[in-house]
Design an enzyme around this catalytic site. Structure first.
Site, PDB file in Angstrom:
ATOM      1  N   LYS A   1       0.837  -1.199   0.000  1.00  0.00           N
ATOM      2  CA  LYS A   1       0.000   0.000   0.000  1.00  0.00           C
ATOM      3  C   LYS A   1       0.879   1.260   0.000  1.00  0.00           C
ATOM      4  O   LYS A   1       0.612   2.216  -0.727  1.00  0.00           O
ATOM      5  CB  LYS A   1      -0.958  -0.015   1.195  1.00  0.00           C
ATOM      6  CG  LYS A   1      -2.073  -1.037   0.995  1.00  0.00           C
ATOM      7  CD  LYS A   1      -2.876  -1.352   2.245  1.00  0.00           C
ATOM      8  CE  LYS A   1      -3.800  -2.545   1.950  1.00  0.00           C
ATOM      9  NZ  LYS A   1      -4.587  -2.991   3.084  1.00  0.00           N
TER      10      LYS A   1
ATOM     11  N   GLN B   1      -4.969  -1.738   9.090  1.00  0.00           N
ATOM     12  CA  GLN B   1      -4.777  -3.062   8.501  1.00  0.00           C
ATOM     13  C   GLN B   1      -5.431  -4.131   9.388  1.00  0.00           C
ATOM     14  O   GLN B   1      -5.155  -4.204  10.583  1.00  0.00           O
ATOM     15  CB  GLN B   1      -3.268  -3.333   8.326  1.00  0.00           C
ATOM     16  CG  GLN B   1      -2.945  -4.621   7.616  1.00  0.00           C
ATOM     17  CD  GLN B   1      -3.466  -4.648   6.181  1.00  0.00           C
ATOM     18  OE1 GLN B   1      -3.322  -3.682   5.438  1.00  0.00           O
ATOM     19  NE2 GLN B   1      -4.095  -5.752   5.799  1.00  0.00           N
TER      20      GLN B   1
ATOM     21  N   ASP C   1     -11.201   2.382   2.932  1.00  0.00           N
ATOM     22  CA  ASP C   1     -11.445   0.943   2.763  1.00  0.00           C
ATOM     23  C   ASP C   1     -12.920   0.679   2.440  1.00  0.00           C
ATOM     24  O   ASP C   1     -13.274  -0.409   1.986  1.00  0.00           O
ATOM     25  CB  ASP C   1     -11.086   0.186   4.060  1.00  0.00           C
ATOM     26  CG  ASP C   1      -9.771  -0.564   3.950  1.00  0.00           C
ATOM     27  OD1 ASP C   1      -9.355  -0.878   2.813  1.00  0.00           O
ATOM     28  OD2 ASP C   1      -9.162  -0.845   5.005  1.00  0.00           O
TER      29      ASP C   1
END
Ligand code: NAD
Length: 280
Positions: free
Chosen positions: A52, A96, A119
Site C-alpha cells: 500500500k 490493517q 477501505d
C-alpha cells in the site's frame, strides 16, 4: 480456451491514470496523505502494508505509517484514529486487519470518519453504497467491477452467482453487481445444491476462502469466472478457490491467481484516496 483477465495489467493502467490525476490535482493545490496503521507484526499484514505504501509512492501521494506494537490497547488505537480524523492533511485512514484479539474491529472501523474511510468498511459507506449514494466503495468488489468492465464483459442482464457473503467481499459484491443491472444470486455455506446454482451463472464470482474448491461441475460452458480466493498450496505456491486448470477450458474468461483480483484491491484503494483528495 478462456480469455485470461489480467489484473496485473488492468491495475497498472488504473494506477497510471491515478498518477496523472494526482499531478493535475497538485496543480490545483489539492494534496493529502493516507495514514496506514498496523498493530503488531503479522507477516502477511506487513506485506500488504508495504504494498500500500509503495502504491502511494507510485501514484504520488504521501503515506504516513503508524506501526504500533501488538500490546497497543483499544483505547490507544481509538485515540490515534480520533487524532487523525482531526488532521486536515490526512485524507484517508486505513487500519490493517486483522487486529489483535483484544481490539474490537467493529469499534475501530466505526471510529474512522466516513469521509476518510478509504477501505469502504464503515456502516455509513456500506449504507451509501446500498442505496446508490456517493461514498467510498469496498475495494475488492469495486476492483472486480473494473476487471469485468475493462475486459469488455457485459454485466447488465447477466446472471451473476456469488459464492460467499462476507462483509468485505460477498455482500458488497452483490450490491455492486446489482447496481450494474445483473441478476444476482448470493450463495453461502448453508446453501443447498451449490453446484446446480453455480452452473446457471453467466458470471461466477468465488469468494469462499476454500482452496481449489470450485471445479468444472460448478461452471457453465462459456461462463466468466472470477476467483477472489488467495491461498498457498502444498508446494507453497499461490492458488485460488477455483481449480484453475479444470475450469479454464470451460470458461470464456477467467482471473488467474496470482495476477487476477489481488492487484485490483490496492488499485481501488488508491482510487478511493484520490477521490478523497479531490473532494477534500
Ligand atoms: P470469509 O471467510 O469471511 O467468507 C467466506 C464465505 O464463503 C462465507 O460467507 C461462507 O458462507 C462462504 N462459504 C464457505 N464455505 C462454503 C461452502 N462450502 N459453500 C458455499 N459457501 C461457502 O472470507 P472473505 O474475507 O470473503 O474472503 C474469501 C477469500 O477471498 C479468502 O480466500 C480471502 O483470502 C480472499 N480475499 C482476497 C482479496 C483480494 O484482494 N484478492 C480480498 C479479500 C479476500
Amino acid at each position: 480456451m478462456a480469455k485470461i483477465i489480467d489484473g496485473k495489467m488492468i491495475s497498472q493502467q488504473i494506477k497510471d491514470e491515478l498518477k496523472e490525476k494526482v499531478e493535475s490535482l497538485k496543480e490545483q493545490g489539492k494534496t493529502g496523505a493516507l495514514a496506514v496503521i498496523q498493530v503488531g507484526e503479522d507477516p502477511a499484514s506487513s506485506v500488504y502494508v508495504r504494498n500500500k505504501k509503495n502504491a502511494c509512492a507510485y501514484i504520488g501521494i504521501e503515506s504516513l505509517a503508524y506501526e504500533l506494537p501488538g500490546e497497543t490497547t483499544e483505547e490507544e488505537l481509538l485515540g490515534l484514529i480520533e487524532e487523525l480524523n482531526g488532521k486536515e492533511r490526512v485524507r484517508g485512514i486505513l487500519v490493517q486487519l486483522p487486529l489483535p484479539e483484544h481490539i474490537c474491529e467493529d469499534k475501530v472501523i466505526q471510529a474512522i470518519s466516513p469521509d476518510k474511510d478509504v477501505d469502504g468498511f464503515h456502516p455509513q459507506s456500506v449504507g451509501a453504497m446500498t442505496i446508490g449514494q456517493p461514498g467510498f466503495l469496498s475495494c475488492t468488489p469495486a476492483g472486480i467491477i473494473q476487471l469485468l468492465k475493462r475486459s469488455g464483459v457485459e454485466i447488465a442482464g447477466k446472471h451473476c452467482v456469488i459464492i460467499g457473503r462476507s462483509n468485505i467481499v460477498g455482500k458488497p459484491m452483490a450490491l455492486l453487481m446489482l447496481r450494474e443491472n445483473a441478476t444476482v444470486t448470493i450463495t453461502h455455506s448453508k446453501t443447498k445444491n451449490l453446484s446446480e446454482l453455480c452452473k446457471q451463472a453467466d458470471i461466477l464470482i468465488v469468494a469462499m476462502g476454500k482452496p481449489q474448491f470450485v471445479g468444472a461441475e460448478y461452471v457453465k460452458e462459456g461462463a466468466v469466472v472470477i476467483d477472489v480466493g488467495i491461498h498457498r498450496d502444498e508446494n507453497n505456491k499461490l492458488c485460488g478457490d477455483v481449480k484453475y486448470a479444470e475450469v479454464e477450458p470451460i470458461a470464456s474468461a477467467i482471473t488467474p491467481v496470482p495476477g487476477g483480483v489481488g492487484p485490483m484491491t490496492i488499485a481501488m484503494l488508491m482510487n478511493n484516496c484520490v477521490q478523497s483528495i479531490e473532494e477534500g
